[in-house]
Design a protein around this motif. Structure first.
Motif, PDB file in Angstrom:
ATOM      1  N   ILE A  19      11.655  15.080  -3.797  1.00 33.42           N
ATOM      2  CA  ILE A  19      12.134  16.464  -3.692  1.00 33.42           C
ATOM      3  C   ILE A  19      11.233  17.363  -4.530  1.00 33.42           C
ATOM      4  N   THR A  20       9.958  17.404  -4.201  1.00 28.96           N
ATOM      5  CA  THR A  20       8.988  18.177  -4.977  1.00 28.96           C
ATOM      6  C   THR A  20       8.298  19.255  -4.149  1.00 28.96           C
ATOM      7  N   GLY A  21       8.629  19.341  -2.860  1.00 24.02           N
ATOM      8  CA  GLY A  21       7.928  20.276  -2.000  1.00 24.02           C
ATOM      9  C   GLY A  21       8.850  21.048  -1.079  1.00 24.02           C
TER      10      GLY A  21
ATOM     11  N   ALA B  80       0.851  -1.195   0.000  1.00 22.06           N
ATOM     12  CA  ALA B  80       0.000   0.000   0.000  1.00 22.06           C
ATOM     13  C   ALA B  80       0.883   1.240   0.000  1.00 22.06           C
ATOM     14  N   LEU B  81       0.308   2.341  -0.452  1.00 23.52           N
ATOM     15  CA  LEU B  81       0.978   3.634  -0.404  1.00 23.52           C
ATOM     16  C   LEU B  81       0.228   4.548   0.549  1.00 23.52           C
ATOM     17  N   LEU B  82       0.951   5.174   1.464  1.00 25.76           N
ATOM     18  CA  LEU B  82       0.386   6.178   2.368  1.00 25.76           C
ATOM     19  C   LEU B  82       0.967   7.517   1.927  1.00 25.76           C
ATOM     20  N   LEU B  83       0.159   8.299   1.231  1.00 24.53           N
ATOM     21  CA  LEU B  83       0.646   9.463   0.502  1.00 24.53           C
ATOM     22  C   LEU B  83       0.316  10.784   1.181  1.00 24.53           C
ATOM     23  N   ASP B  84       1.326  11.621   1.321  1.00 21.31           N
ATOM     24  CA  ASP B  84       1.095  13.007   1.690  1.00 21.31           C
ATOM     25  C   ASP B  84       0.452  13.717   0.494  1.00 21.31           C
ATOM     26  N   LEU B  85      -0.149  14.874   0.724  1.00 20.57           N
ATOM     27  CA  LEU B  85      -0.771  15.629  -0.369  1.00 20.57           C
ATOM     28  C   LEU B  85       0.012  16.892  -0.723  1.00 20.57           C
ATOM     29  N   ASP B  86       0.033  17.879   0.192  1.00 23.18           N
ATOM     30  CA  ASP B  86       0.659  19.161  -0.103  1.00 23.18           C
ATOM     31  C   ASP B  86       2.159  19.001  -0.334  1.00 23.18           C
TER      32      ASP B  86
ATOM     33  N   ALA C 164       5.367   4.900   3.089  1.00 21.37           N
ATOM     34  CA  ALA C 164       4.945   6.274   3.343  1.00 21.37           C
ATOM     35  C   ALA C 164       5.708   7.200   2.402  1.00 21.37           C
ATOM     36  N   VAL C 165       4.964   8.032   1.666  1.00 20.89           N
ATOM     37  CA  VAL C 165       5.566   8.897   0.652  1.00 20.89           C
ATOM     38  C   VAL C 165       5.276  10.350   0.993  1.00 20.89           C
ATOM     39  N   GLY C 166       6.316  11.178   0.999  1.00 23.28           N
ATOM     40  CA  GLY C 166       6.108  12.584   1.306  1.00 23.28           C
ATOM     41  C   GLY C 166       7.285  13.441   0.915  1.00 23.28           C
ATOM     42  N   ASP C 167       7.097  14.752   1.045  1.00 22.29           N
ATOM     43  CA  ASP C 167       8.138  15.701   0.660  1.00 22.29           C
ATOM     44  C   ASP C 167       8.813  16.353   1.848  1.00 22.29           C
ATOM     45  N   ARG C 168       8.151  16.337   2.989  1.00 19.39           N
ATOM     46  CA  ARG C 168       8.623  17.138   4.122  1.00 19.39           C
ATOM     47  C   ARG C 168       9.280  16.252   5.176  1.00 19.39           C
ATOM     48  N   LEU C 169      10.524  16.574   5.505  1.00 14.35           N
ATOM     49  CA  LEU C 169      11.292  15.744   6.420  1.00 14.35           C
ATOM     50  C   LEU C 169      10.707  15.704   7.823  1.00 14.35           C
TER      51      LEU C 169
ATOM     52  N   LEU D 248       5.477  29.219   0.224  1.00 13.61           N
ATOM     53  CA  LEU D 248       5.137  28.705   1.548  1.00 13.61           C
ATOM     54  C   LEU D 248       4.323  29.737   2.328  1.00 13.61           C
ATOM     55  N   HIS D 249       3.075  29.383   2.634  1.00  8.75           N
ATOM     56  CA  HIS D 249       2.193  30.247   3.415  1.00  8.75           C
ATOM     57  C   HIS D 249       2.261  29.844   4.894  1.00  8.75           C
ATOM     58  N   ILE D 250       1.634  30.637   5.737  1.00 11.03           N
ATOM     59  CA  ILE D 250       1.591  30.349   7.175  1.00 11.03           C
ATOM     60  C   ILE D 250       0.846  29.035   7.412  1.00 11.03           C
ATOM     61  N   GLY D 251       1.445  28.140   8.169  1.00  9.72           N
ATOM     62  CA  GLY D 251       0.823  26.857   8.487  1.00  9.72           C
ATOM     63  C   GLY D 251       0.204  26.850   9.870  1.00  9.72           C
ATOM     64  N   ASN D 252      -0.468  25.762  10.192  1.00  6.22           N
ATOM     65  CA  ASN D 252      -1.158  25.670  11.476  1.00  6.22           C
ATOM     66  C   ASN D 252      -0.185  25.775  12.646  1.00  6.22           C
ATOM     67  N   GLY D 253       1.012  25.236  12.477  1.00  7.04           N
ATOM     68  CA  GLY D 253       1.980  25.290  13.563  1.00  7.04           C
ATOM     69  C   GLY D 253       2.344  26.700  13.964  1.00  7.04           C
ATOM     70  N   SER D 254       2.331  27.623  13.019  1.00  6.66           N
ATOM     71  CA  SER D 254       2.642  29.014  13.344  1.00  6.66           C
ATOM     72  C   SER D 254       1.513  29.637  14.161  1.00  6.66           C
ATOM     73  N   MET D 255       0.271  29.238  13.867  1.00  5.36           N
ATOM     74  CA  MET D 255      -0.868  29.700  14.671  1.00  5.36           C
ATOM     75  C   MET D 255      -0.832  29.072  16.068  1.00  5.36           C
TER      76      MET D 255
END
Length: 328
Positions: A228-230, A9-15, A205-210, A161-168
């Protein structure tokens, strides 16, 4: 044998992995459409309902059911439900879809600290401002438990890169001194939930963010593919601590068709790497050798240590210089 064929199976990030601001990332849709492999989209973005995310993926040409999407809002509600009884008052700092999910889970959703909520659920909402953050801070100071869907500092969009939830979340924490319990990535809960929901024993698990996608997959004990797309680039990857290091690395999603061994850190394409003091010297390289071949060669040295590499990479050949110059 391909990377895809060695997993169930693939567990994919989106953004930053499948799309950026709703626009498909290059090669993502085409590659996924070619694979006959179960996939779930595991996203830290809590601003949209699973049904909305599924429709957006369908609009891109990826056949997706609502159940194929797991958001950090769902994970946050499940985390809250483990500690807060059904029927309790909760203040949801997020979009309407987050409030609907909380109500469906049996909570009494309120919008003011004056209602004396016993918990605050905080997810991304572009409309969140000072007034909403202040209500959350007041409730938390009065004793409400604090749960965050995710703490991504930024959100990849088409313009950058816009403001994310962590910044709030950081603003509320700064005002109250209270650090929330985090449900989304890099915590492993979402990955375990996704794997269980489709009976996967060996997911990728597939994603762009470390610090979220890869760290979450590592924490869950799963194989990970960093594309390396994000957000995270070549230099970020070289300096990654052990808990952020992917099993496989590639420029984009087409790597799912490649041999697994070709995607792991190792010397390739005629490159070699060696330590020189605190730095790494990258030498050799066949004509036309690309940036990823250079990166994986460097990682075979940089990641040899259990501590994050803090030096720099120096070119020892013209081909190496060209490859390094293309890194970001």
């Amino acid at each position: 044998m391909t990377l895809a064929s060695t997993h169930d199976a693939l567990l994919l990030d989106l953004d930053g992995t499948v799309w950026e601001g709703g626009r498909a990332v290059t090669h993502a849709v085409e590659t996924l459409s070619e694979l006959d492999l179960p996939r779930l989209y595991v996203t830290n973005n809590a601003s949209k309902a699973p049904s909305v995310v599924a429709q957006q993926l369908n609009d891109l040409g990826l056949s997706t059911r609502d159940a194929d999407v797991i958001t950090s809002a769902q994970a946050a509600i499940m985390l809250c439900a483990q500690q807060i009884p059904a029927g309790a008052k909760v203040l949801v700092l997020g979009t309407e879809s987050f409030r609907v999910l909380a109500e469906a889970a049996g909570f009494n959703v309120v919008s003011s600290a004056d209602d004396k909520p016993v918990a605050v659920l905080h997810g991304h909402n572009p409309e969140t401002g000072w007034a909403q953050l202040s209500e959350a801070a007041l409730a938390i100071r009065a004793g409400a438990r604090y749960f965050a869907s995710n703490v991504d500092s930024t959100l990849p969009m088409e313009r950058g890169l816009h403001i994310g939830n962590g910044s709030m979340v950081a603003a509320v924490t700064h005002a109250t001194g209270v650090v929330p319990q985090v449900a989304g990535k890099p915590e492993p809960a979402m990955f375990h939930l996704a794997a269980r929901s489709i009976g996967a024993k060996c997911p990728l698990a597939v994603g762009d963010r470390l610090d979220t996608d890869i760290a979450g997959g590592v924490a869950a004990g799963m194989d990970t593919l960093q594309v390396i797309t994000g957000v995270s680039g070549h230099w970020d990857t070289i300096a990654a601590p052990p808990e952020w290091r992917a099993t496989y690395l590639a420029a984009d999603m087409r790597a799912l068709h490649a041999e697994p061994a070709d995607l792991a850190p190792h010397p390739e394409a005629g490159f070699s790497a060696r330590m020189s003091g605190a730095d790494i010297v990258l030498e050799g390289g066949h004509d036309g050798a690309d940036a990823m071949a250079a990166l994986r060669t460097v990682l075979s040295v940089a990641w040899h240590s259990d501590t994050a590499f803090s030096g720099t990479v120096v070119a020892g050949s013209p081909v190496a210089d060209t490859a390094i110059s293309s890194w970001r």
